[in-house]
Structure formats: C-alpha cells, structure tokens
Scaffold this active site. Structure first.
Site, PDB file in Angstrom:
ATOM      1  N   SER A   1       0.858  -1.190   0.000  1.00 12.99           N
ATOM      2  CA  SER A   1       0.000   0.000   0.000  1.00 12.99           C
ATOM      3  C   SER A   1       0.888   1.232   0.000  1.00 12.99           C
ATOM      4  O   SER A   1       2.003   1.206   0.538  1.00 12.99           O
ATOM      5  CB  SER A   1      -0.863  -0.001   1.258  1.00 12.99           C
ATOM      6  OG  SER A   1      -1.431   1.271   1.448  1.00 12.99           O
TER       7      SER A   1
ATOM      8  N   TYR B   1      -2.152  -0.751  10.637  1.00 12.76           N
ATOM      9  CA  TYR B   1      -2.050  -1.072   9.217  1.00 12.76           C
ATOM     10  C   TYR B   1      -0.764  -0.483   8.621  1.00 12.76           C
ATOM     11  O   TYR B   1      -0.007  -1.189   7.951  1.00 12.76           O
ATOM     12  CB  TYR B   1      -3.287  -0.525   8.513  1.00 12.76           C
ATOM     13  CG  TYR B   1      -3.360  -0.790   7.035  1.00 12.76           C
ATOM     14  CD1 TYR B   1      -3.827  -2.011   6.555  1.00 12.76           C
ATOM     15  CD2 TYR B   1      -2.998   0.184   6.109  1.00 12.76           C
ATOM     16  CE1 TYR B   1      -3.922  -2.252   5.192  1.00 12.76           C
ATOM     17  CE2 TYR B   1      -3.093  -0.049   4.740  1.00 12.76           C
ATOM     18  CZ  TYR B   1      -3.553  -1.264   4.285  1.00 12.76           C
ATOM     19  OH  TYR B   1      -3.648  -1.507   2.935  1.00 12.76           O
TER      20      TYR B   1
END
Ligand SMILES: NC(=O)c1ccc[n+]([C@@H]2O[C@H](COP(=O)([O-])OP(=O)(O)OC[C@H]3O[C@@H](n4cnc5c(N)ncnc54)[C@H](OP(=O)(O)O)[C@@H]3O)[C@@H](O)[C@H]2O)c1
Length: 267
Positions: free
Chosen positions: A167, A180
């Site tokens: 990501s 995350y």
C-alpha cells in the site's frame, strides 16, 4: 572508484532506453497462481484477471468459505481452472499444512500473491492489544509463512514469482490506521529485502504493488482530502495493472503512477 560512476551512468541510460521500448509479457499458460485473500476485494479481481490472461490454474486462500466458493465458481464457469482452500495466513501451522495439501492436490505454485490483509482503523490508545497483534500477524508475518512454504520449490525449479499487494501507506502513513501502516511498512521492508536477495536467482523474481485508496470493503467510508484530485482506484484496474507488472517482471509498481511524486515530496 573509477568504474562505479561509469557503471551507474551505463545502468541509468540502459534503464531509460528500456523503459521506452514496449516490454515483452511473460506467458501465463504454465503458471499455477495462489492468491491469499482471493475470495473478495482486490484478491477476487486478481483471480479473475489471472484467469482472463490465461493462467493455467488459480488457487484461492482465505478464511470465509462462502466468498472463496463464489469466486472459484465464477472463474470455473468462465472456463478456467480454479479451486480454493480455507486458510488463515496468520496461523503458521495452517499455512504449512495447506501448502502441503495444495502441492499434493494441485501441484507446484509458481506465482504466489500475498494479498490478504486487515485494518483495525483505530488510534493506538483506542485499540485493543489483540487487534493490534492480529494486524501484524496477518499483514506482515503471514507473508513470512506463505513465502517460506512456496519459495523453496520455486528456487528448485528456477521458476517462480512472489508478489505482494502492499500500500502507498507503507511509505506515507496516516493517523488512525497505525496498525495497518506499521504492518505495511514492515511488509515493504520484507519485500525489498527479498527482492534484493533473489536478484541473482535465475527464474525467480518479485513484484511489490503499492496502490492508493481502492474501492473495496477495506477502507469503505474513508474520506480523502481533495477527492476530485485523488479519486479511489477501481479494484479491477489494480488487478489488471498488477498482472501486467508481473508479466513484465516489474519489481515495484505505484498506483496511480503519480504516487511517485508523493514519495519524493515526503522524502
Ligand atoms: N482497499 C484499499 O484502499 C487498499 C489500498 C492499498 C492497498 N490495499 C491492499 O490490497 C489488499 C487487498 O485489500 P482489499 O482492499 O481487497 O481488502 P478486503 O476487501 O478487505 O479484502 C481482504 C482480503 O484478505 C482476506 N484475509 C483477511 N485476513 C485473512 C487471513 N487471516 N487469512 C487469509 N485471508 C485473509 C479476506 O478474506 P477473509 O476475510 O475471507 O479471510 C479478503 O479476501 C490488502 O493487502 C490491502 O492492504 C488495499
């Protein structure tokens, strides 16, 4: 000392020229692809894209049987071979056990796509300790176990590809997703290290994909500043560009490409 700048100049010119030429795409017709988290979201679109682009077999891993079954059935109906196994990537023993089952029932996995991930989405102080641990176990350590399970055979065969759906938040973290962002930064270091380690292993390579906000369940409801300027990506586009990157042996892929600027600006 003298050779180093000459080599650098040579590699920069070579890379520049090669980027202008259309790159040839790897044939997927002999590839057995395993996608973690293949039942829904980006993983589901990846499975469909691999099947569309001619992969020999597609294997899905995930925890929710219903989603896995639906995706496998949809792909099988389109004429491609697809099967699924329930497997929690956070559970090391289960990963090794299911990897053995896959080898026996389906064959050697030649493309491993580490896609499974979760987000807890709370601040550090509001987060339950177990939830924080779970994110690291799935998003980061899960890749250790799957890669350890499948990479040795790829090296033996001198044929394989390890893919990570990372990501952009690994390089540009945001508040409110501390679990995350940490897991993705760690996973990026894992992939950078693996990619360098495999540089001189013939036939085995890596691709790391760093997408921006994508329209799936994961960040549903997240508000982005300037949404007109930075609209969310479509999961099918992420899937298509990922498969293209694998087929052209691209090591790192930023989606959209404008995210390169963000990373440079941040540095
Ligand atoms: N959506 C975004 O904005 C975005 C942006 C950049 C990168 N990404 C990355 O893209 C990847 C896919 O995300 P997504 O947007 O498709 O999210 P998603 O729709 O929430 O899907 C996540 C997938 O991971 C699987 N999964 C979760 N925990 C698992 C576990 N312990 N074992 C096995 N499978 C597990 C889920 O299946 P089960 O729940 O059935 O296990 C599901 O298939 C992730 O790595 C994510 O970090 C997403």
């Amino acid at each position: 000392m003298l050779l180093f700048p000459i080599q650098m100049f040579y590699h920069i010119v070579r890379a520049g020229l090669l980027s202008l030429l259309p790159s040839s795409k790897k044939d997927l017709s002999k590839e057995v692809v395993l996608i973690t988290g293949g039942g829904r979201g980006i993983g589901r679109h990846l499975a469909k894209e691999f099947a569309k682009q001619g992969a020999k077999k597609v294997i899905l891993w995930g925890r929710t049987e219903k989603c896995l079954k639906e995706t496998a059935e949809e792909i099988s109906l389109s004429g491609s071979e697809c099967c699924y196994f329930v497997c929690d990537v956070a559970n090391r023993e289960e990963v090794y056990k299911q990897a053995k089952v896959v080898r026996e029932k389906v064959g050697d996995v030649t493309i491993l796509v580490n896609n499974a991930a979760v987000v807890h989405g709370k601040s550090l102080m509001d987060s339950d300790d177990d939830a924080l641990l779970k994110t690291q176990h799935i998003n980061t350590l899960g890749q250790f176990w799957t890669t350890k399970a499948f990479l040795p055979r790829m090296l033996e065969l001198q044929h394989g590809h390890v893919v990570c759906i990372n990501s952009i938040l690994s390089q540009s973290p945001i508040p409110g997703a501390i679990d995350y962002c940490t897991s993705k930064a760690s996973s990026l270091a894992f992939m950078e290290s693996l990619t360098l380690g495999l540089l001189y292993c013939p036939g085995v390579s890596c691709t790391t994909v760093l997408p921006f906000h994508t329209n799936t369940e994961m960040f549903r409801g997240m508000r982005v500043r300037f949404p007109q300027l930075f609209p969310p990506l479509k999961p099918e586009i992420v899937a298509q560009k990922t498969v293209d990157a694998i087929r052209t042996d691209k090591a790192f892929l930023y989606l959209p490409w404008t995210m390169h600027a963000l990373v440079i600006l941040k540095r």
